[in-house]
Design a protein around this motif. Structure first.
Motif, short mmCIF file in Angstrom:
data_model
loop_
_atom_site.label_atom_id
_atom_site.label_comp_id
_atom_site.label_asym_id
_atom_site.label_seq_id
_atom_site.Cartn_x
_atom_site.Cartn_y
_atom_site.Cartn_z
N SER A 67 -10.92 37.50 -13.37
CA SER A 67 -12.23 36.99 -12.98
C SER A 67 -12.18 35.51 -12.63
CB SER A 67 -13.24 37.22 -14.11
OG SER A 67 -13.47 38.60 -14.29
N GLN A 68 -11.19 34.81 -13.17
CA GLN A 68 -11.03 33.38 -12.85
C GLN A 68 -10.09 33.15 -11.66
OE1 GLN A 68 -10.99 30.68 -16.54
NE2 GLN A 68 -10.32 32.63 -17.38
N GLY A 69 -9.64 34.25 -11.04
CA GLY A 69 -8.83 34.13 -9.84
C GLY A 69 -7.33 34.15 -10.06
N PHE A 70 -6.89 34.47 -11.27
CA PHE A 70 -5.46 34.49 -11.56
C PHE A 70 -4.90 35.92 -11.52
CE2 PHE A 70 -7.01 30.67 -13.75
CZ PHE A 70 -6.23 29.73 -13.12
N GLY A 71 -3.61 36.02 -11.25
CA GLY A 71 -2.90 37.27 -11.38
C GLY A 71 -2.15 37.26 -12.70
N GLY A 114 -0.34 33.49 -13.22
CA GLY A 114 -0.24 32.48 -12.18
C GLY A 114 -1.25 32.70 -11.07
N THR A 115 -1.17 31.85 -10.07
CA THR A 115 -2.03 31.99 -8.88
C THR A 115 -1.39 33.01 -7.96
OG1 THR A 115 -2.82 29.72 -9.06
CG2 THR A 115 -2.99 30.77 -6.89
N LEU A 148 -0.19 42.09 -11.52
CA LEU A 148 0.51 41.41 -10.42
C LEU A 148 1.86 40.95 -10.94
CD1 LEU A 148 -0.13 40.36 -7.44
CD2 LEU A 148 -0.42 38.14 -8.55
N GLY A 149 2.95 41.36 -10.27
CA GLY A 149 4.29 40.99 -10.71
C GLY A 149 4.55 39.50 -10.57
#
Length: 197
Positions: free
Chosen positions: A136-140, A172-173, A22-23
């Protein structure tokens, strides 16, 4: 893969199959905290590590250190003969992602049983596990490298003798879905049967 099989996948494998880079422009705060980052490092440590050489380490760049990193990126850009606009763009890259981590590798060419290419495989496997754990922890996340990682000022800033700067992982998110952009198929030429002689 058919939809029925997809829904029967173990959660860990389903997460793995949905990961993609994810950029930085699609990331916002918060990034992972110290405990979440440590979990990702623990996952990286579970990657194959022939000879237990541990040929990599990570360096975090805190928010207060971003201007110093920006100065190093600017120095690289000027030495590379980039335009003022490109210099400004390079400086801005020091603020990529709410959390920024540098990857440093130590490849020892004198280990007879673990040649350099196997050590690089270990580095890459650790990177993969690290990225998957963040996802897996929801981050990009995205790994950014390029010529600047070989610039003497950046190498000196991050590396000890015998080490190489591999790249930076910005984390980040996500502000957009973390689904892959396209379906991946495990078919030829990626997967094929060996046909000897």
């Amino acid at each position: 893969m058919n939809d029925r099989l997809q829904t029967a996948l173990p959660p860990a494998l389903a997460a793995l199959l949905s990961r993609h880079s994810l950029g930085p422009r699609w990331m916002v705060a918060p990034g992972p905290d110290a405990q979440q980052l440590a979990l990702a490092v623990q996952a990286a440590l579970r990657a194959p590590n022939h000879g237990r050489l541990q040929p990599w380490r990570l360096v975090t760049i805190e928010e207060a250190q971003r201007p110093a990193l920006a100065a190093l990126f600017e120095q690289f850009a000027r030495d590379a003969g980039k335009s003022e606009e490109e210099v400004a763009t390079e400086r801005e890259r020091a603020w990529n992602g709410p959390v920024l981590v540098a990857w440093v590798a130590r490849i020892d060419s004198n280990v007879e049983k673990v040649p350099p290419h196997e050590q690089w495989i270990c580095v890459g496997a650790a990177m993969g596990n690290f990225m998957n754990a963040l996802h897996s922890q929801g981050f990009g996340a995205k790994i950014l490298s390029g010529r600047k990682c070989q610039h003497p000022a950046l190498v000196q800033a991050f590396c000890e003798e015998g080490e190489q700067l591999v790249g930076f992982t910005c984390i980040g998110t996500p502000t957009r879905g973390l689904e892959p952009r396209e379906k991946d198929e495990a078919s030829a030429p990626l997967l094929s049967a060996w046909k000897p002689g």
